[in-house]
Write a protein that holds these residues in place. Structure first.
Motif, PDB file in Angstrom:
ATOM      1  N   GLU B 222       0.925  -1.283   0.195  1.00  0.00           N
ATOM      2  CA  GLU B 222      -0.007  -0.014   0.051  1.00  0.00           C
ATOM      3  C   GLU B 222       0.840   1.239   0.082  1.00  0.00           C
ATOM      4  O   GLU B 222       0.588   2.050  -0.628  1.00  0.00           O
ATOM      5  CB  GLU B 222      -0.867   0.109   1.254  1.00  0.00           C
ATOM      6  N   ARG B 223       2.017   1.097   0.730  1.00  0.00           N
ATOM      7  CA  ARG B 223       2.945   2.334   0.794  1.00  0.00           C
ATOM      8  C   ARG B 223       3.457   2.649  -0.500  1.00  0.00           C
ATOM      9  O   ARG B 223       3.701   3.622  -0.897  1.00  0.00           O
ATOM     10  CB  ARG B 223       3.981   2.145   1.952  1.00  0.00           C
ATOM     11  N   GLY B 226       1.097   3.942  -2.699  1.00  0.00           N
ATOM     12  CA  GLY B 226       0.749   5.552  -2.203  1.00  0.00           C
ATOM     13  C   GLY B 226       1.690   6.454  -2.677  1.00  0.00           C
ATOM     14  O   GLY B 226       1.572   7.699  -2.840  1.00  0.00           O
ATOM     15  N   LEU B 530      -2.766   0.193   8.532  1.00  0.00           N
ATOM     16  CA  LEU B 530      -1.676   0.977   8.099  1.00  0.00           C
ATOM     17  C   LEU B 530      -0.940   1.522   9.444  1.00  0.00           C
ATOM     18  O   LEU B 530       0.400   1.630   9.585  1.00  0.00           O
ATOM     19  CB  LEU B 530      -1.867   2.403   7.327  1.00  0.00           C
ATOM     20  N   GLU B 534       2.525   0.527  11.439  1.00  0.00           N
ATOM     21  CA  GLU B 534       3.606   1.838  11.696  1.00  0.00           C
ATOM     22  C   GLU B 534       3.972   1.564  13.282  1.00  0.00           C
ATOM     23  O   GLU B 534       5.200   1.817  13.635  1.00  0.00           O
ATOM     24  CB  GLU B 534       2.803   2.939  11.465  1.00  0.00           C
ATOM     25  N   GLY B 601     -11.375   6.740  12.390  1.00  0.00           N
ATOM     26  CA  GLY B 601     -11.275   7.123  11.152  1.00  0.00           C
ATOM     27  C   GLY B 601     -10.752   8.666  11.194  1.00  0.00           C
ATOM     28  O   GLY B 601     -11.099   9.384  10.247  1.00  0.00           O
ATOM     29  N   ARG B 602     -10.082   9.004  12.269  1.00  0.00           N
ATOM     30  CA  ARG B 602      -9.560  10.138  12.499  1.00  0.00           C
ATOM     31  C   ARG B 602      -8.101  10.543  12.026  1.00  0.00           C
ATOM     32  O   ARG B 602      -7.745  11.453  11.941  1.00  0.00           O
ATOM     33  CB  ARG B 602      -9.535  10.867  14.019  1.00  0.00           C
ATOM     34  N   THR B 603      -7.699   9.440  11.636  1.00  0.00           N
ATOM     35  CA  THR B 603      -6.362   9.790  11.365  1.00  0.00           C
ATOM     36  C   THR B 603      -5.970  10.456   9.847  1.00  0.00           C
ATOM     37  O   THR B 603      -5.147  11.004   9.771  1.00  0.00           O
ATOM     38  CB  THR B 603      -5.515   8.426  11.500  1.00  0.00           C
ATOM     39  N   PHE B 604      -6.644   9.538   8.704  1.00  0.00           N
ATOM     40  CA  PHE B 604      -5.979   9.965   7.542  1.00  0.00           C
ATOM     41  C   PHE B 604      -7.216  10.383   6.650  1.00  0.00           C
ATOM     42  O   PHE B 604      -7.360  10.781   5.619  1.00  0.00           O
ATOM     43  CB  PHE B 604      -5.702   8.570   6.735  1.00  0.00           C
ATOM     44  N   GLY B 605      -8.462  10.399   7.269  1.00  0.00           N
ATOM     45  CA  GLY B 605      -9.896  10.740   6.503  1.00  0.00           C
ATOM     46  C   GLY B 605     -10.357   9.607   6.338  1.00  0.00           C
ATOM     47  O   GLY B 605      -9.907   8.418   7.077  1.00  0.00           O
ATOM     48  N   LYS B 620     -13.122   7.312  -1.135  1.00  0.00           N
ATOM     49  CA  LYS B 620     -13.108   7.833   0.331  1.00  0.00           C
ATOM     50  C   LYS B 620     -14.393   8.889   0.627  1.00  0.00           C
ATOM     51  O   LYS B 620     -14.928   9.225  -0.617  1.00  0.00           O
ATOM     52  CB  LYS B 620     -11.877   8.888   0.203  1.00  0.00           C
ATOM     53  N   THR B 635     -10.147   8.770  -5.386  1.00  0.00           N
ATOM     54  CA  THR B 635      -8.999   9.303  -5.292  1.00  0.00           C
ATOM     55  C   THR B 635      -8.456   9.472  -6.818  1.00  0.00           C
ATOM     56  O   THR B 635      -7.408  10.517  -6.899  1.00  0.00           O
ATOM     57  CB  THR B 635      -7.694   8.833  -4.488  1.00  0.00           C
TER      58      THR B 635
END
Lengths: 75, 698
Positions: B222-223, B226, B530, B534, B601-605, B620, B635
């Motif tokens: 995924e990284r 991205g 993700l 991390e 869902g506050r981290t990336f949208g 999204k 996206t």
């Protein structure tokens, strides 16, 4: 401090992923210039944003950089 | 079998599942058996070789590992033990009743035969039943081993049932459960409790020694996706004209890194005359593929039917229980002569659609191709030659047909392909025209519609033919980014990296998806996935490492072969897990904050899942700058993907991390009242149209 483009913690200006994407977009520009012979940054960013292959973080950075350039041109 | 009726009591046969017990009774008794239900548990009585037999079964694992506390907030846990599964999984009565029935039957039995599946899991199930339900008779119990539930094989297996030579396979199986439990329960409780301590309620978060690296594969990909920035390259393509025919050709160098170089060649060759300098033809023999092992079957079923690996496994097990195919949980790609090729083939010839290929095979020598992988317990998967007695469902038929066709293909001669390549010289530049033709179908004829036999027509050209470039162009190609894993390619990656077993891999992928770490057919790692990786990279990277889990797999193999003691492996596991817990515990507070944030869902949208329209972007939740209303967008909107959908404007939204089974678009949970409801975001979803029709009809 939060990243300018998402809600993640920023390292300096951006989070880890957008920071890495910024480097990828900048390195990409050098490759595109070599491939085309000559290419201005605006066209490059436009093409990168339009490509469906461009990754999400790279696309967000490209949009941000494009916006920054437009702001500079306006002022 | 001597000593008929002299043994006190009957022989009790324990199978892994009720269907297997019924099949054993049917096969050994020649269909003359009685069925009774004791407390709801099926018991089959019959005579075999003049002796009285009683067959019953577990229902998979009826004993599970757990801790003595029964409280999901307690960790670390290092004193896990086997308990009856009803206590562990809160399933209530059925398992307790089954254990009691088996226990009572064992009391009257003169001898016991363990007839569970012939692999580590079956060994573990049988061992536990003999030890805990039958009063510690695991050492005196006999073992019947078989790969198919056909009559002949079962009769032979039960006549040759022997005491266990060594119990290392059961020890390895039990040790695997203990190792995985120790990893899973401790890390998962730590993660779940770190979220609870943030006041966000309970959410099951799991990670384990195989789940960690599997999730890491998805997140790493995924990284890469991205961060990907495409770089252009160019291709020179020409169309030649000869005697009114137009022939497309490729330049000898496939890609040009600069536009100038490609354009120069196009200018040099445009409308110039050229000639054919050589025509080469080569033939290649394509050998047949070996019969399936379980991994190959799961991958092929995904390729041709898009069946998820877990589902393929379930279907294959059903076909095994109906005695239509051999035991599917095998790693082998070999078909030994002992399975009886001719008998199977003659059986298959009685099934519609197979008589022609079988006839052709029976006319030649019966030597199936072998693969490189072997399995000490079972051969590759093969059809038994039995005709399906009752109708198969469409997916059962698909998997059955695939297994049969692959079995037939393994006996086929090589296919023969011809490759033609003509070299054309123009102004000092070389172009190529190529084609592929199937000369002999060989095994591909037996494999039928599942073969990939693509032919490319080649132009008929001869040396010294003159041609003219009628058009030539330079095509810009933007490099393509890395592709996402699907369930089949992820399974392959796990196999290549040596993590998990042939039996557990598909289940691990399912868990990663069920936990909300990833979603979709083309698997997208979620924000939670993700972030979890991390956090682990930072605090306890060993959990993500393939090295650690690979070492454990090797140690388990040593336990299986008797080279290592299971206690030594368990001691090492406890040491490693304790170290990881210590590292994670020191970061407990920040861990809880970060995970809670990602869950909400506050981290990336809010990424919902892969875009089913462009297949490349991610859908999204977006807020319109103009109206302030939320909607779903891709996206890749800026790159031309118009996938979008309206969303309810009231209530709390949360990604369901599931693709709609009707249309493949992502689903969301919407909470407006007491209970959240699930909604497919696609306005055009066929399920909604069905509902609309129903309403109209009413």
């Amino acid at each position: 401090m939060k990243c300018r483009l998402c809600k993640r913690e920023a390292i300096s200006e951006f989070c880890r992923f957008h920071q890495e994407a910024k480097v990828a977009v900048e390195v990409g520009y050098e490759k595109w210039v070599r491939a085309y012979g000559t290419l201005d940054m605006k066209s490059y960013l436009h093409r990168v944003i339009a490509s469906s292959e461009t990754g999400q973080w790279s696309k967000e950075i490209a949009r941000y950089l494009e916006g920054m350039r437009d702001d500079k041109t306006d002022s | 079998m001597d000593g008929a009726r002299t043994r006190s009591g009957y022989t009790l046969v324990i199978c892994e599942k009720p269907d297997a017990a019924r099949r054993v009774a049917e096969a050994l008794s020649g269909g003359r058996f009685t069925t009774s239900f004791l407390d709801g548990v099926a018991v089959f009585r019959f005579e075999f070789d003049d002796e009285d037999y009683v067959a019953s079964s577990a229902s998979g694992h009826i004993y599970s590992i757990s801790d003595p506390f029964g409280d999901r907030s307690v960790y670390p846990i290092f004193d896990a033990q086997w308990y009856s599964s009803d206590l562990v999984e809160e399933k209530g009565g059925p398992i307790a009743r089954r254990i009691a029935v088996i226990g009572n039957l064992a009391k009257g039995a003169g001898r016991l035969i363990n007839a569970c599946d012939n692999d580590a899991e079956g060994e573990t199930i049988g061992f536990n039943v003999m030890r805990y339900a039958c009063g510690g008779r695991e050492e005196s119990a006999l073992r019947a081993r078989f790969s198919t539930l056909t009559r002949d094989e079962l009769v032979e297996a039960f006549r040759n049932a022997e005491p266990q030579q060594k119990d290392t396979l059961a020890r390895a199986g039990r040790a695997r459960h203990l190792v995985d439990f120790t990893w899973g329960v401790n890390l998962s409780r730590l993660l779940s409790q770190s979220v609870v301590s943030e006041g966000d309620g309970y959410r099951t978060l799991t990670i384990g020694r195989v789940q960690g690296p599997t999730l890491n594969f998805l997140v790493s990909r995924e990284r890469e996706i991205g961060l990907f920035v495409p770089v252009p390259h160019w291709r020179v393509e020409a169309v030649f004209e000869v005697q009114g025919r137009r022939i497309p050709a490729k330049y000898s160098k496939e890609r040009f890194e600069t536009k100038r170089e490609a354009e120069q060649i196009a200018r040099d060759c445009d409308h110039r005359e050229g000639s054919v300098t050589s025509v080469r033809t080569s033939t290649v023999n394509v050998p047949p593929p070996p019969a399936f092992n379980i991994g190959d079957l799961q991958r092929e079923a995904y390729r041709v039917f898009r069946l998820p690996p877990n589902r393929t496994m379930q279907i294959a097990e059903r076909l095994y229980l109906r005695a239509l195919i051999s035991y599917p949980r095998t790693g082998s790609q070999e078909l030994p002569p002992s399975i009886g090729y001719a008998v199977i083939l003659r059986g298959l010839s009685r099934i519609v659609g197979y008589s022609t290929p079988v006839g052709a095979i029976l006319r030649g020598p019966l030597t199936p191709v072998k693969g490189t992988k072997t399995d000490a317990a079972h051969p590759a998967i093969f059809p038994t030659g039995e005709t399906p007695g009752r109708r198969l469902s469409s997916s059962e038929y698909s998997v059955f047909d695939l297994v049969v066709r692959r079995f037939l293909a393994a006996f086929g001669p090589p296919a023969k392909k011809e490759f033609t390549s003509a070299e054309i010289s123009v102004a000092g530049h070389k172009f190529f025209v190529g084609g592929t033709k199937m000369l002999k179908l060989g095994w591909t004829g037996y494999y039928g519609k599942y073969s990939q036999t693509k032919e490319v027509e080649s132009a008929t050209l001869a040396e010294d033919d003159s041609l003219r470039v009628s058009s030539i162009g330079v095509k810009e190609i933007l490099g393509t980014g890395p592709r996402r894993y699907n369930q089949s390619t992820l399974l392959e990656k796990m196999e290549r990296e040596g993590i998990g077993t042939k039996v557990t891999r598909a289940g691990i992928i399912n868990t990663v998806i069920d936990r909300g770490y990833a979603s979709g057919d083309s698997i997208v790692a979620s924000d939670l996935g993700l972030l979890l990786v991390e956090v682990m990279e930072r605090e306890a990277p060993a959990i993500l490492s393939t090295g650690l889990t690979r070492t454990t797999e090797r140690d388990l193999e040593k336990v299986e072969s008797g080279e290592q003691k299971d206690k030594e492996l368990l001691r090492n596991t406890v040491r490693t897990v304790a170290l990881q817990l210590e590292q994670l515990h020191s970061a407990d507070e920040s861990l809880g904050k970060e995970l809670s944030s990602a869950i909400a869902g506050r981290t990336f949208g809010s990424a919902l899942g892969p875009c089913p329209v462009c297949k490349n972007g991610v859908l999204k939740v977006v807020k319109s700058k103009k109206t302030g209303k939320r909607f779903v967008g891709c996206t890749n909107y800026g790159s031309g993907c118009k996938a979008s959908a309206p969303l309810p404007q009231r209530g709390v939204l949360r990604a369901a991390n599931k693709a709609c089974r009707h249309c493949g678009w992502p689903e969301v949970y919407v909470a407006t009242g007491r209970r959240p409801w699930r909604l497919c975001v696609n306005r055009e979803c066929p399920s909604k149209r069905e509902k609309a029709h129903e309403v109209q009809a009413v």
